[in-house]
Design an enzyme around this catalytic site. Structure first.
Site, PDB file in Angstrom:
ATOM      1  N   LYS A 174       9.362  -0.763  14.113  1.00  0.00           N
ATOM      2  CA  LYS A 174       9.980  -0.556  12.907  1.00  0.00           C
ATOM      3  C   LYS A 174      11.144   0.552  13.175  1.00  0.00           C
ATOM      4  O   LYS A 174      12.214   0.467  12.534  1.00  0.00           O
ATOM      5  CB  LYS A 174       8.856  -0.073  11.921  1.00  0.00           C
ATOM      6  CG  LYS A 174       8.052  -0.804  11.778  1.00  0.00           C
ATOM      7  CD  LYS A 174       7.106  -0.234  10.203  1.00  0.00           C
ATOM      8  CE  LYS A 174       5.674  -0.905  10.039  1.00  0.00           C
ATOM      9  NZ  LYS A 174       4.771  -0.106   9.295  1.00  0.00           N
ATOM     10  N   GLY A 234      -4.700  -1.593   5.235  1.00  0.00           N
ATOM     11  CA  GLY A 234      -4.022  -2.910   4.613  1.00  0.00           C
ATOM     12  C   GLY A 234      -4.565  -4.013   4.775  1.00  0.00           C
ATOM     13  O   GLY A 234      -4.812  -4.935   3.792  1.00  0.00           O
ATOM     14  N   ARG A 235      -5.231  -4.435   5.838  1.00  0.00           N
ATOM     15  CA  ARG A 235      -5.562  -5.552   6.104  1.00  0.00           C
ATOM     16  C   ARG A 235      -7.169  -5.824   5.448  1.00  0.00           C
ATOM     17  O   ARG A 235      -7.686  -6.755   5.762  1.00  0.00           O
ATOM     18  CB  ARG A 235      -5.949  -5.941   7.625  1.00  0.00           C
ATOM     19  CG  ARG A 235      -6.440  -4.550   8.634  1.00  0.00           C
ATOM     20  CD  ARG A 235      -6.130  -4.782   9.963  1.00  0.00           C
ATOM     21  NE  ARG A 235      -6.495  -3.697  10.661  1.00  0.00           N
ATOM     22  CZ  ARG A 235      -5.744  -2.663  11.051  1.00  0.00           C
ATOM     23  NH1 ARG A 235      -4.528  -2.455  10.418  1.00  0.00           N
ATOM     24  NH2 ARG A 235      -6.518  -1.560  11.673  1.00  0.00           N
ATOM     25  N   LYS A 291       0.736  -1.197   0.066  1.00  0.00           N
ATOM     26  CA  LYS A 291       0.043  -0.072  -0.061  1.00  0.00           C
ATOM     27  C   LYS A 291       0.874   1.182   0.134  1.00  0.00           C
ATOM     28  O   LYS A 291       0.520   2.242  -0.840  1.00  0.00           O
ATOM     29  CB  LYS A 291      -0.938   0.030   1.179  1.00  0.00           C
ATOM     30  CG  LYS A 291      -1.716   1.160   1.402  1.00  0.00           C
ATOM     31  CD  LYS A 291      -2.837   1.056   2.451  1.00  0.00           C
ATOM     32  CE  LYS A 291      -3.409   2.417   2.700  1.00  0.00           C
ATOM     33  NZ  LYS A 291      -4.208   2.379   3.734  1.00  0.00           N
ATOM     34  N   GLU A 338      10.634  -4.595   4.512  1.00  0.00           N
ATOM     35  CA  GLU A 338      10.419  -6.125   4.265  1.00  0.00           C
ATOM     36  C   GLU A 338      10.378  -6.140   2.734  1.00  0.00           C
ATOM     37  O   GLU A 338      10.903  -6.888   1.900  1.00  0.00           O
ATOM     38  CB  GLU A 338       9.486  -6.893   4.952  1.00  0.00           C
ATOM     39  CG  GLU A 338       9.767  -7.199   6.332  1.00  0.00           C
ATOM     40  CD  GLU A 338       9.107  -6.086   7.283  1.00  0.00           C
ATOM     41  OE1 GLU A 338       8.831  -5.047   6.718  1.00  0.00           O
ATOM     42  OE2 GLU A 338       8.849  -6.655   8.485  1.00  0.00           O
ATOM     43  N   GLU A 376      -4.978  -6.765  14.692  1.00  0.00           N
ATOM     44  CA  GLU A 376      -4.286  -5.313  14.562  1.00  0.00           C
ATOM     45  C   GLU A 376      -5.436  -4.430  14.540  1.00  0.00           C
ATOM     46  O   GLU A 376      -5.029  -3.388  14.804  1.00  0.00           O
ATOM     47  CB  GLU A 376      -3.917  -5.609  13.073  1.00  0.00           C
ATOM     48  CG  GLU A 376      -2.957  -4.303  12.710  1.00  0.00           C
ATOM     49  CD  GLU A 376      -1.798  -4.442  11.414  1.00  0.00           C
ATOM     50  OE1 GLU A 376      -0.925  -4.806  11.577  1.00  0.00           O
ATOM     51  OE2 GLU A 376      -2.513  -4.210  10.234  1.00  0.00           O
ATOM     52  N   HIS A 410      -5.500 -33.514  16.916  1.00  0.00           N
ATOM     53  CA  HIS A 410      -4.519 -34.203  17.456  1.00  0.00           C
ATOM     54  C   HIS A 410      -3.503 -33.472  18.057  1.00  0.00           C
ATOM     55  O   HIS A 410      -2.204 -33.744  18.095  1.00  0.00           O
ATOM     56  CB  HIS A 410      -4.040 -35.251  16.175  1.00  0.00           C
ATOM     57  CG  HIS A 410      -4.956 -36.164  15.999  1.00  0.00           C
ATOM     58  ND1 HIS A 410      -5.207 -37.490  16.431  1.00  0.00           N
ATOM     59  CD2 HIS A 410      -5.936 -35.881  14.823  1.00  0.00           C
ATOM     60  CE1 HIS A 410      -6.286 -37.935  16.012  1.00  0.00           C
ATOM     61  NE2 HIS A 410      -6.907 -36.708  15.005  1.00  0.00           N
TER      62      HIS A 410
HETATM   63  O1  F6P Z   1       1.955  -4.153   9.897  1.00  0.00           O
HETATM   64  C1  F6P Z   1       1.507  -2.656   9.713  1.00  0.00           C
HETATM   65  C2  F6P Z   1       1.186  -2.563   8.143  1.00  0.00           C
HETATM   66  O2  F6P Z   1       1.024  -1.499   7.922  1.00  0.00           O
HETATM   67  C3  F6P Z   1      -0.032  -3.512   7.964  1.00  0.00           C
HETATM   68  O3  F6P Z   1      -1.274  -2.680   8.332  1.00  0.00           O
HETATM   69  C4  F6P Z   1      -0.183  -3.715   6.569  1.00  0.00           C
HETATM   70  O4  F6P Z   1      -0.852  -4.550   5.946  1.00  0.00           O
HETATM   71  C5  F6P Z   1       1.469  -4.043   6.484  1.00  0.00           C
HETATM   72  O5  F6P Z   1       2.056  -3.285   7.337  1.00  0.00           O
HETATM   73  C6  F6P Z   1       1.937  -3.874   5.028  1.00  0.00           C
HETATM   74  O6  F6P Z   1       2.002  -2.462   4.633  1.00  0.00           O
HETATM   75  P1  F6P Z   1       2.185  -2.023   3.025  1.00  0.00           P
HETATM   76  O7  F6P Z   1       1.047  -2.662   2.543  1.00  0.00           O
HETATM   77  O8  F6P Z   1       2.154  -0.593   3.183  1.00  0.00           O
HETATM   78  O9  F6P Z   1       3.710  -2.477   2.565  1.00  0.00           O
END
Ligand code: F6P
Length: 516
Positions: free
Chosen positions: A485, A259-260, A202, A208, A345, A376
């Site tokens: 972060k 995002g979620r 987003k 990452e 979240e 199990h």
């Molecule tokens: O974990 C925090 C967060 O902002 C989530 O809400 C989101 O889904 C994720 O990081 C990834 O963010 P982005 O889509 O901006 O890379």
């Protein structure tokens, strides 16, 4: 909106629920209460999802008081604010309109949102045309989604869930972790000329995803790939950053999609490539049907609302700290992970919308594994452990395979587990005693397909919204992920330089050890 709605603990219903729980509510025994009348009264049919709530620790009075709580918290007005596109995500000053992404052409929306809806449909058409083009392109055999959190969990869960519909000849990979082992393992099996990378973020700033995307691009050129424009696409609200990264083909979305909650946007592209544009539209249609249910159903027949009320009852009155999700469909094996982000979240908050520290608990821990595997592993604890954990079973009547004998076994097991939790078993000797009276909910689909999956996910989204609205919190920000972060950005160069000045003693010692 922020100040306008009462918080759950400010209502008369809350006080009445406390009194009721201290008396008859706590004594309630499912085994004495359960009869055909209770089953009928506690069964709901929502679009694509049937729910049997009868095996929950809620008597008739608790049920009435919980509905009164919903009314006193003005949940219908809060819901209407969501669907009017008001900026209910006040800490980020954003509207919350993931539901608009699944609103079909011609559906009713507030006239003020007509422009947004037109943009949604324009982007959707372009994205689905691209998905069908990739689908038909036999030269592309591997699609790699690089994203994390909401830019990973939703599409990954949905591609797995709809596995039987995936285009033959295409493999899907999801790389999320900054741990290079994950990307390296995927790259080992790939050839640049047959791979499409989707960089899903987003913000297009997540460390990452950016680290993995840079490494993927480097691998691509080093392994002889030449046409970055054909082999990379971006899914983001930050079109400029994607262009600066060197990606020409971008599918955008908007800051009003959390995002979620972004599976329905361009972030769903891997799903659309996997099951085709028509399949993706069916997923959207299922979710839209659930949106319409939420908008139109009276409180007592509104399934997401009823589940949210149970969440509050269990968390704030019974004091249950977790809820287990047990999908009796192995294709839903990533659903618990997806729900962890969606629920924890969204509602893992300790202050209300005004920033006041809450005097009550919010989101429970959500966890689980597919049945029958979980039986199990940890079901021992569910049946005989010291904590009561409400269990949410999910099953589909029809299987998507034709292996004889499996489906009846699977369905017998899901019914038996719910029955065992409720009935228990007396053993005067002790070790074989099951206390019983342990609550569960049964969610049934006819079959797992794009429409029912869409409806199921939207059901959970709305349940989270209603629970957050009862608790008076903002379910749509996530400040809690920021601090780690920031600190990681400080520590990364120290691992290279060895400079531990100003670090706490433990972190300083660990940095020294990891460098050695
Ligand atoms: O974990 C925090 C967060 O902002 C989530 O809400 C989101 O889904 C994720 O990081 C990834 O963010 P982005 O889509 O901006 O890379």
């Amino acid at each position: 909106m922020a100040a306008a709605f009462p918080r759950c603990d400010e209502t008369g219903a809350w006080a009445a629920l406390q009194r009721h729980h201290q008396g008859a509510g706590r004594q309630f025994d499912l085994r004495q209460a359960l009869d055909a009348g209770r089953v009928a009264a506690f069964s709901l049919q929502a679009p694509h999802v049937f729910a049997d709530l009868s095996k929950n620790l809620v008597d008739a009075q608790a049920q009435q008081l919980l509905l009164q709580l919903a009314r006193e918290c003005a949940l219908e007005a809060q819901r209407d604010a969501l669907f009017r596109g008001e900026r209910i995500n006040a800490t980020e000053e954003r509207a919350v309109m993931h539901w608009l992404l699944r609103t079909p052409e011609g559906a009713r929306v507030d006239p003020a949102l007509a422009g947004d809806l037109a943009q949604v449909h324009g982007t959707q058409r372009a994205m689905l045309a691209f998905a069908d083009q990739v689908r038909a392109d036999a030269a592309i055999t591997d699609v790699v989604n690089i994203g994390i959190g909401g830019s990973d969990l939703g599409p990954q869960m949905a591609v797995l869930a709809l596995d039987t519909l995936v285009t033959p000849g295409k493999r899907f990979h999801f790389v999320s972790n900054v741990d290079g082992h994950e990307l390296a393992a995927v790259l080992r099996g790939l050839r640049p000329e047959s791979t499409l990378f989707l960089v899903a973020s987003k913000t297009f700033t997540t460390i990452e995803t950016m680290t993995n995307a840079r490494s993927a691009r480097q691998w691509f050129t080093q392994a002889g790939g030449s046409d970055v424009a054909r082999h990379f696409a971006a899914l983001t609200t930050n079109v400029q950053a994607a262009a600066e990264f060197g990606i020409e083909r971008t599918f955008g979305f908007w800051d009003w999609v959390g995002g979620r909650y972004s599976l329905w946007s361009a972030i769903g592209l891997p799903v659309a490539i996997a099951i085709g544009g028509a399949g993706f539209r069916a997923l959207l249609a299922g979710a839209h049907a659930m949106d319409e249910h939420v908008r139109a159903a009276p409180l007592e027949g509104n399934l997401p609302l009823r589940l949210a009320l149970l969440d509050v009852w269990y968390r704030n009155f019974h004091g249950f700290t977790s809820r287990s999700v047990a999908p009796y469909h192995s294709a839903l094996r990533r659903l618990p992970a997806y729900l962890q982000q969606l629920e924890m979240e969204s509602n893992g908050k300790r202050v209300d919308r005004q920033g006041r520290v809450l005097p009550f608990a919010t989101a429970p821990v959500v966890w689980g594994e597919p049945g029958t595997n979980g039986q199990h592993a940890y079901f021992q604890m569910l049946h005989q452990g010291t904590d009561v954990v409400p269990v949410e079973f999910i099953a589909a009547r029809e299987a998507a395979h034709d292996l004889p004998g499996h489906q009846p076994q699977l369905l017998a097991n899901v019914l038996a587990q719910a029955q065992a939790l409720m009935l228990g078993k007396a053993d005067p000797g002790g070790h074989k005693h099951f206390p019983g009276n342990r609550p569960s909910t049964m969610l049934l689909l006819e079959r797992l397909d794009p429409a029912s999956l869409g409806a199921l996910i939207a059901l959970y989204e709305h349940r989270v919204f209603f629970a957050g609205a009862l608790w008076g919190i903002n379910s749509f920000d996530q400040w809690g992920v920021e601090l780690g972060k920031v600190l990681a950005r400080d520590i990364a160069p120290r691992l290279a330089s060895g400079d531990v000045a100003g670090l706490d003693a433990s972190t300083a010692a660990l940095v020294a050890r990891l460098r050695g």
